[in-house]
Design a protein around this motif. Structure first.
Motif, short mmCIF file in Angstrom:
data_model
loop_
_atom_site.label_atom_id
_atom_site.label_comp_id
_atom_site.label_asym_id
_atom_site.label_seq_id
_atom_site.Cartn_x
_atom_site.Cartn_y
_atom_site.Cartn_z
N GLU A 1 -5.53 5.98 -8.03
CA GLU A 1 -5.93 6.21 -6.64
C GLU A 1 -7.07 5.33 -6.13
OE1 GLU A 1 -4.54 10.15 -4.93
OE2 GLU A 1 -6.15 10.74 -6.30
N ARG A 2 -7.55 4.36 -6.94
CA ARG A 2 -8.60 3.48 -6.39
C ARG A 2 -8.64 2.10 -7.01
NH1 ARG A 2 -9.68 6.92 -10.83
NH2 ARG A 2 -11.89 7.13 -11.31
N ALA A 3 -7.80 1.79 -7.98
CA ALA A 3 -7.83 0.47 -8.62
C ALA A 3 -6.89 -0.51 -7.92
CB ALA A 3 -7.44 0.58 -10.09
N LYS A 4 -7.28 -1.79 -7.94
CA LYS A 4 -6.43 -2.83 -7.39
C LYS A 4 -5.19 -3.01 -8.25
CE LYS A 4 -10.11 -5.67 -5.34
NZ LYS A 4 -10.78 -7.00 -5.38
N PHE A 5 -4.09 -3.32 -7.59
CA PHE A 5 -2.84 -3.54 -8.32
C PHE A 5 -2.97 -4.75 -9.25
CE2 PHE A 5 1.72 -4.66 -8.70
CZ PHE A 5 2.19 -3.44 -9.15
N GLU B 1 -11.84 1.50 2.96
CA GLU B 1 -10.82 1.70 3.99
C GLU B 1 -9.43 1.74 3.38
OE1 GLU B 1 -14.48 0.20 5.75
OE2 GLU B 1 -13.22 -0.59 4.14
N GLU B 2 -9.19 0.86 2.41
CA GLU B 2 -7.88 0.84 1.75
C GLU B 2 -7.67 2.10 0.93
OE1 GLU B 2 -7.16 -3.95 1.11
OE2 GLU B 2 -8.50 -2.86 -0.25
N ASP C 1 -0.35 3.20 -1.18
CA ASP C 1 1.03 2.90 -0.76
C ASP C 1 1.03 1.84 0.33
OD1 ASP C 1 1.82 4.83 -2.50
OD2 ASP C 1 2.85 6.08 -1.03
N LEU C 2 0.21 2.06 1.36
CA LEU C 2 0.17 1.13 2.48
C LEU C 2 -0.69 -0.10 2.19
CD1 LEU C 2 -0.15 3.58 5.50
CD2 LEU C 2 1.77 2.08 5.00
N SER C 3 -1.87 0.12 1.64
CA SER C 3 -2.81 -1.00 1.49
C SER C 3 -2.39 -1.99 0.42
CB SER C 3 -4.21 -0.46 1.20
OG SER C 3 -4.25 0.24 -0.02
N GLU C 4 -1.70 -1.53 -0.62
CA GLU C 4 -1.30 -2.44 -1.70
C GLU C 4 0.16 -2.87 -1.61
OE1 GLU C 4 -3.31 -3.99 -3.44
OE2 GLU C 4 -4.32 -2.84 -5.00
N LYS D 1 -9.57 -2.96 11.59
CA LYS D 1 -9.94 -4.37 11.51
C LYS D 1 -10.21 -4.82 10.08
CE LYS D 1 -11.89 -4.54 16.18
NZ LYS D 1 -13.11 -4.81 17.00
N THR D 2 -10.51 -3.88 9.21
CA THR D 2 -10.83 -4.24 7.84
C THR D 2 -9.60 -4.28 6.95
OG1 THR D 2 -11.22 -1.96 7.14
CG2 THR D 2 -13.09 -3.15 8.07
N LEU D 3 -8.45 -3.91 7.46
CA LEU D 3 -7.24 -3.84 6.66
C LEU D 3 -6.38 -5.08 6.82
CD1 LEU D 3 -6.26 -0.14 7.36
CD2 LEU D 3 -7.58 -1.05 5.47
N SER D 4 -5.36 -5.17 6.00
CA SER D 4 -4.47 -6.32 6.03
C SER D 4 -3.64 -6.32 7.31
CB SER D 4 -3.52 -6.27 4.83
OG SER D 4 -2.66 -5.16 4.97
N ARG D 5 -3.01 -7.48 7.61
CA ARG D 5 -2.17 -7.60 8.80
C ARG D 5 -1.04 -6.57 8.77
NH1 ARG D 5 0.21 -13.39 10.07
NH2 ARG D 5 -2.04 -13.76 10.22
#
Length: 455
Positions: free
Chosen positions: A128-132, A405-406, A412-415, A440-444
């Motif tokens: 729930e918080r680590a980068k893929f 924010e991610e 699911d959405l941010s990665e 504004k801090t999230l991906s396109r």
């Protein structure tokens, strides 16, 4: 077809079936972890099992199997890369597995499935918080330089094997290793957003689907018969049936003990506690299943369940946010299961397996218990140290954790750019966590999806 050829064919078929059962445990982990975490991370949690198993399959073939079982010294194997045996032949390069009269490809498939389970356990601490990207890098290194080294020490003819350490199917080799990696990751990542109040009291962040968690544990319970009983790698004498018996007795005792202790302490027959009790008992009996009598298996499973219940509460209160209780379930129970043979190893079973000595309750000697302690400590120091070095280096370079924010919007959405439950995102009732996001801090991709939702 003579009797010997027929037995070899049956053994090979049996090991292939056992490997499939162990591989099926990946489904159990996917359901258990997805069900035990929040809806916004469900697709990510389940989907990472695909990459996890792929990493284990490729890199354990490339190097891990050679480091574990290849010809080498007491600390590491250094031959048999990519299963190549050369002119020496299989029985020389992989002498530590020559006792199993099945094809090398099946030996690899079965052992690779074990490595994949250990890696799946480790991921619990990242949830729930680590980068893929961290999963990818750490997974590769775990299956090549962490898991295989301890495997060599215990199963590959290494120094713990020479001492007579009893770990039949991996309470230490598989479960403690994964649990320690999970614990190191948990500590370096820090708690999930919202897990603790300002004064340090834990908040409940319940999993989104308890039915998934239950189904996951049932699949794991079934898969464990391949895990433990399959480790005989033969049907000769039917000893695999005895191992299946001790495994099931311990697990049943763990479930009942967890229900009773939860009822006594919490006032309710907490389902999460029962599931953890089942898994803890399975973890504990994994080392002891071939060495102990049925009555001892019941005791081992029940004690493992109770230890896991109290340690999971303790670590949570101390600020260790372990989302699926990986260290309590696989670490604490793994330690207890490994040490338990020092008490309960039966003389007749030790003689049958030819591994180690009888336990304290039979022979009156502390020798086997001492060996088990050395094995646990040696494995713990190596795994914790190497895991820390790798993860700290990743934290200092690419970073371990997604942005706040991610994390709030969910992995699911941010990665992955797709929600595991799209109907929920499109429903009239906007999810509460969407309001907390600064788009504004999230991906396109995430910006676009939030804009679509707002419209």
């Amino acid at each position: 077809m003579n009797a010997g050829t027929l037995l070899n064919w049956v053994d090979a078929s049996y090991v292939f079936l056992a490997a499939i059962l162990v591989i099926s445990m990946q489904m159990g982990f996917a359901l258990l972890e997805a069900g035990s975490t929040r809806m916004k991370n469900a697709g990510h949690i389940a989907g990472k099992q695909i990459i996890s198993f792929a990493i284990a399959g490729l890199f354990f073939w490339f190097a891990g199997f050679a480091v574990t079982f290849g010809e080498g010294n007491g600390f590491i194997g250094w031959s048999g890369w990519m299963l190549q045996t050369g002119a020496k032949g299989e029985d020389k390069v992989f002498a530590s597995l020559s006792w199993a009269d099945i094809p090398l490809a099946l030996k690899f498939l079965f052992q690779m499935a074990f490595a994949a389970v250990s890696l799946a356990i480790a991921w619990g601490g990242f949830a729930e918080r680590a980068k893929f990207s961290v999963y990818l890098v750490f997974g590769i290194l775990f299956t090549t330089i962490i898991y295989p080294v301890i495997g060599h020490w215990v199963w590959g003819g290494g120094w713990l094997s020479e001492m007579g350490m009893q770990d039949f199917a991996g309470s230490t080799v598989v479960h403690l290793q994964g649990a320690l990696a999970a614990l190191v990751a948990t500590l370096l990542l820090g708690p999930r957003i919202g897990k603790y109040t300002k004064d340090g009291k834990p908040n409940l962040l319940p999993g989104h689907n308890q039915v998934y968690s239950v189904l996951g544990v049932i699949i794991l319970w079934i898969g464990w018969f391949g895990f433990n009983a399959g480790s005989t790698m033969s049907v000769k004498d039917g000893f695999f049936g005895y191992i299946a018996l001790t495994t099931n007795l311990a697990t049943a005792a763990g479930a009942i003990a967890a229900m009773l202790i939860a009822r006594a302490v919490l006032g309710k027959a907490d389902i999460t506690s029962m599931l953890n009790g089942v898994l803890a008992a399975l973890v504990a009996i994994t080392a002891a299943c071939a060495f102990v009598e049925p009555w001892a298996a019941v005791i081992i499973g029940a004690i493992a369940s109770v230890l896991t219940f109290f340690t999971s509460l303790y670590f949570e209160r101390k600020g260790v946010d372990d989302p699926v209780f990986a260290f309590s379930v696989h670490g604490v129970a793994g330690i207890w299961g490994t040490l338990s043979t020092g008490f309960f190893a039966s003389p007749r079973l030790v003689e049958y397996t030819g591994i180690g000595q009888a336990g304290l309750f039979y022979g009156g000697s502390f020798h086997q218990f001492y060996v088990q302690i050395i094995g646990v400590l040696g494995a713990a120091v190596y795994v914790a140290l190497i895991s820390f070095i790798i993860l700290y280096a990743l934290k200092a370079t690419i970073g371990l954790r997604v942005t706040p924010e991610e994390e709030i919007v969910g992995l699911d959405l941010s990665e992955h750019g797709a929600y595991g439950y799209p109907e929920h995102l499109e429903s009239a009732e906007k999810p509460a966590y969407i309001a907390e996001i600064n788009p504004k801090t999230l991906s396109r991709t995430l910006d676009m999806r939030l804009q679509q939702r707002a419209e």
